[in-house]
Every structure is written in structure tokens, then in C-alpha cells.
Design a protein around this motif. Sequence first.
Motif, short mmCIF file in Angstrom:
data_model
loop_
_atom_site.label_atom_id
_atom_site.label_comp_id
_atom_site.label_asym_id
_atom_site.label_seq_id
_atom_site.Cartn_x
_atom_site.Cartn_y
_atom_site.Cartn_z
N GLY A 69 46.97 7.88 37.40
CA GLY A 69 46.27 6.87 38.21
C GLY A 69 45.36 7.59 39.21
N TYR A 82 55.81 14.91 48.26
CA TYR A 82 54.84 15.92 47.79
C TYR A 82 55.11 17.28 48.46
CZ TYR A 82 51.55 12.52 45.67
OH TYR A 82 50.95 11.57 44.88
N GLY A 116 47.64 1.77 43.54
CA GLY A 116 46.40 2.49 43.26
C GLY A 116 45.18 1.81 43.86
C1 LIG Z 1 48.97 0.79 34.94
C2 LIG Z 1 47.65 0.83 35.63
O1 LIG Z 1 46.69 0.20 35.21
N1 LIG Z 1 47.61 1.57 36.72
C3 LIG Z 1 46.41 1.69 37.54
C4 LIG Z 1 46.82 1.55 38.99
O2 LIG Z 1 47.83 2.53 39.11
P1 LIG Z 1 48.89 2.70 40.24
O3 LIG Z 1 49.04 1.52 41.09
O4 LIG Z 1 50.10 3.25 39.59
O5 LIG Z 1 48.11 3.76 41.12
P2 LIG Z 1 47.95 5.28 41.28
O6 LIG Z 1 48.75 6.08 40.35
O7 LIG Z 1 46.51 5.58 41.33
O8 LIG Z 1 48.54 5.44 42.78
C5 LIG Z 1 49.88 5.23 43.06
C6 LIG Z 1 50.04 5.14 44.54
O9 LIG Z 1 51.34 4.71 44.82
C7 LIG Z 1 51.98 5.64 45.68
N2 LIG Z 1 53.41 5.67 45.36
C8 LIG Z 1 53.81 5.89 44.09
C9 LIG Z 1 55.14 5.91 43.78
C10 LIG Z 1 56.08 5.70 44.82
O10 LIG Z 1 57.29 5.70 44.62
N3 LIG Z 1 55.64 5.50 46.08
C11 LIG Z 1 54.31 5.46 46.39
O11 LIG Z 1 53.94 5.26 47.55
C12 LIG Z 1 51.29 6.95 45.43
O12 LIG Z 1 51.46 7.83 46.53
C13 LIG Z 1 49.85 6.48 45.23
O13 LIG Z 1 49.24 6.27 46.47
O14 LIG Z 1 45.71 1.76 39.86
C14 LIG Z 1 45.03 3.01 39.71
C15 LIG Z 1 43.86 3.05 40.68
O15 LIG Z 1 42.94 2.04 40.44
C16 LIG Z 1 44.58 3.21 38.26
O16 LIG Z 1 44.00 4.50 38.11
C17 LIG Z 1 45.78 3.05 37.34
O17 LIG Z 1 45.41 3.23 35.98
#
Ligand SMILES: CC(=O)N[C@H]1[C@@H](OP(=O)(O)OP(=O)(O)OC[C@H]2O[C@@H](n3ccc(=O)[nH]c3=O)[C@H](O)[C@@H]2O)O[C@H](CO)[C@@H](O)[C@@H]1O
Length: 383
Positions: A263, A252, A12
Motif C-alpha cells: 500500500g 517500525y 492508506g
Molecule cells: C486493499 C487495498 O486496496 N488497499 C489500499 C489501501 O491500503 P491500506 O489502507 O492497507 O493502506 P497502506 O498500506 O497504504 O497504509 C496502511 C496504513 O495503516 C497503518 N497501520 C497499519 C497496520 C496497523 O496495524 N496499524 C496501522 O496504523 C500504517 O502505518 C499505514 O499508515 O490504501 C492504499 C493507499 O491508497 C493503497 O495503496 C492500497 O492498495
Amino acid sequence: MKVLIAGGGTGGHLFPGIALAEEVVTRHHANQVVFVGTERGLEARVVPQAGFPLEFIQAQGLKGKGFFQLLKGLLALPMALIASFRILNRHKPDVVVGVGGYASGPVVLAAWMLGIPTAVQEQNALPGLTNKVLGKLVKVVFVAFDEARRFFPEGKVQLVGNPIRRKLMDNYLRSHVAHEYFTVLVFGGSLGARGLNQRMVDALEHLKDVKEQIRFVHQTGKNDVERVRKGYADQGFQAEVVEFIEDMSAAYARADLVVCRAGATTLAELTVCKKASILVPFPFATDDHQAVNARALVEAGAAVMFREAELTGQKLAEQIRLLKSEPMRLKQMEKKAGLLGRPEASKELADVCVDLMVQTYGAAGREREPQDAAPKTSKASKP
Ligand SMILES: CC(=O)N[C@H]1[C@@H](OP(=O)(O)OP(=O)(O)OC[C@H]2O[C@@H](n3ccc(=O)[nH]c3=O)[C@H](O)[C@@H]2O)O[C@H](CO)[C@@H](O)[C@@H]1O
């Protein structure tokens, strides 16, 4: 132009930085980007894969970890600052952008002390502690939600949305690929979510009658993949269950419905890729920021939200069944998600980086050592 991007830890924070980096280097062949992160963050694997140089510092969080962790974090700060000064002096960036995560604080602070123009990018509706502090020092604060404005000094804030990686941007133009079955993409942010995994497995027995019409792509995060895979197999469902999805763009594009956390970067992607979603915010996020993030999509009619505590497998199954049975409603949700998308976010961030460089060092940027300098022919047209 040379941009140094500091931070990471989770996807994130890191992926908006990667998106900015992709935009910067595609603008001009002489442009450069370097990342600074920590060895235990996702950046250690992802940044080299994306083809960008990465430097490490040792840094720790300060908030919500108890007195001894706080003390440890504070004691580590001077060393992290010294390491940051070294990296900044070696790379001589024109602009430093903090994207949140442990490395962001010391590097942006050190850059500010050296007079290098700085910015932070806050992904969430409610900012984290580091960005709130850094917001007072930096020249520009990029935010993605209007709610985040009030935490930062007026006049510094630019509402531009969260930058999306280039590959995902393809979905902005073509958000669906042809596929035979109704496909549900389930993922719990960059690290996976056990709570969500469990709800999904519990939901399966309530979806048995439609199992021939439905397919799942499910990212579990570490240490849960076998259990979840077995959950689908035991109920006779077709599912691709993986620890991490490398190609989110393809995932997606195939999805008719997404079940995920809230997130901020995930939400930005859902809107740019125009996806209908069932959001289950991470219940322990600081200040419950994921629920606040989610509200924007729910209010716009682009998503439905459940609090994890109230969500049973049966409720989740009912919602999936309902949305599957109403293709027109799904289309409407997709349309509404698309209206919230900010596909230009990386461009807008990069434009501001150019402005910051020009204001401070002039159009040619900083003077560099010969081995680090841009090719002579390109200097006139930089950045
Ligand atoms: C537990 C926690 O505190 N999580 C924080 C963290 O979430 P987190 O790291 O989970 O971030 P987000 O959900 O915002 O984004 C996830 C990212 O990972 C990518 N992806 C996901 C799964 C996968 O298998 N492969 C992949 O590439 C998605 O496409 C996306 O780009 O940072 C975000 C942005 O600051 C916050 O809003 C979240 O609250």
C-alpha cells in the motif's frame, strides 16, 4: 486557515489526511481542520482519537462492484452531495482536500461547485477512478509517484510524496531503538492480510533452527488473530500477535525487517523510517497498483518483492533467513529506502493549501461566523 479533509475508509487514504491535519494545526493555534468521512470507515474511530472533528456523509464506491452496486452508488450521489453542501456551508473551509475513499468524491465535487479551492492527494502510482475524475476539476493534484502524473492535467500536478503522521516522523531522525533479538514486523496494510498471515505461519517450520534468535511482531487484521497466535505458539516462536498496531512508530523502530503489503502509505513510511522490506502486493488491488507502487522500492534496492501466488512459506523463510544473515545488505537496503523518503510531504501540502487560500480569499482567509472565527489577535498573522 480552516482545511476540510474528505475521504478515508482505509488507513492508506486516511493517515495522509491525518498527517496533513497535524501539520496545519501545529502551524498556528487558530488553524482548524475538520474531516468528512463515512460511518463505516476507519475514520470513525481514528479521527476522534486524533482529536479532530469529524462529519459523516453516506457515500458509496462506483467502480468494480457490478451493475446494481453501480446503480446504488449513483442513486446515493445526490443525497451525498446535499449532505456535503450542508457541511461545507456550516464549516466554511478555506480549502478542501480529498484523500480518496468514498466520502472524497461528493465532498470535493460539492466544494468545487461552491467555488471553494480544492485539491486531491493521490497516494498510489496508479490513481483510482474518483481521483482521476476529480483531477479534472480541482486546482491541485498532489501525487507521490512520478508514474501518476500522466493521469492528470499537466500543470496541476505536484509531486510531493505521501504525508507521514507526526509520530512516525520521529523515526526519520532515530530509526532504531535498541533491542536484543532480530525482529521482524509483519503487517498487511491497515486491514491486515489473510494471505500474508498464512504465508508467515507456513514459513515458521522452515525457521525453527533460528527461533531463539528471532522475534516477530505481527498484525493480523480482524478475525485471524487467534489462528496466527496459535501458529507461532505451536512452533515455539516468541511473537506479539495483534489485530491492529496502534503505535506503528514504535513497531517500525524495533523492526530489523518488515514483511508487508505494498500500500502506498505503508511504502512512504518504510522510506521515511528507513526500513528494509519484503513486499507482497495485494494481488486483487485495482489495476494491480500495489505491484506498481512496490516497483520503485525494488528498483532502488530498498526492498524485495514476491507475488503472493508464487510465494510459499518456504520461500518466505529463505528470504528472511538470507536477509538476517547479511546485516550489511540490510543496512544498504535501509539506506536506499531512506533515499526515497519524502519527510517534507505534509509541509509541502500545507504550504500549497495556504497558497490556495490566499489566492482565493486573501491572507486572512474566509470571513466566518463569530463563534467559528479565529481569535481577533491572531487574524493578522494567519495562517
Ligand atoms: C486493499 C487495498 O486496496 N488497499 C489500499 C489501501 O491500503 P491500506 O489502507 O492497507 O493502506 P497502506 O498500506 O497504504 O497504509 C496502511 C496504513 O495503516 C497503518 N497501520 C497499519 C497496520 C496497523 O496495524 N496499524 C496501522 O496504523 C500504517 O502505518 C499505514 O499508515 O490504501 C492504499 C493507499 O491508497 C493503497 O495503496 C492500497 O492498495
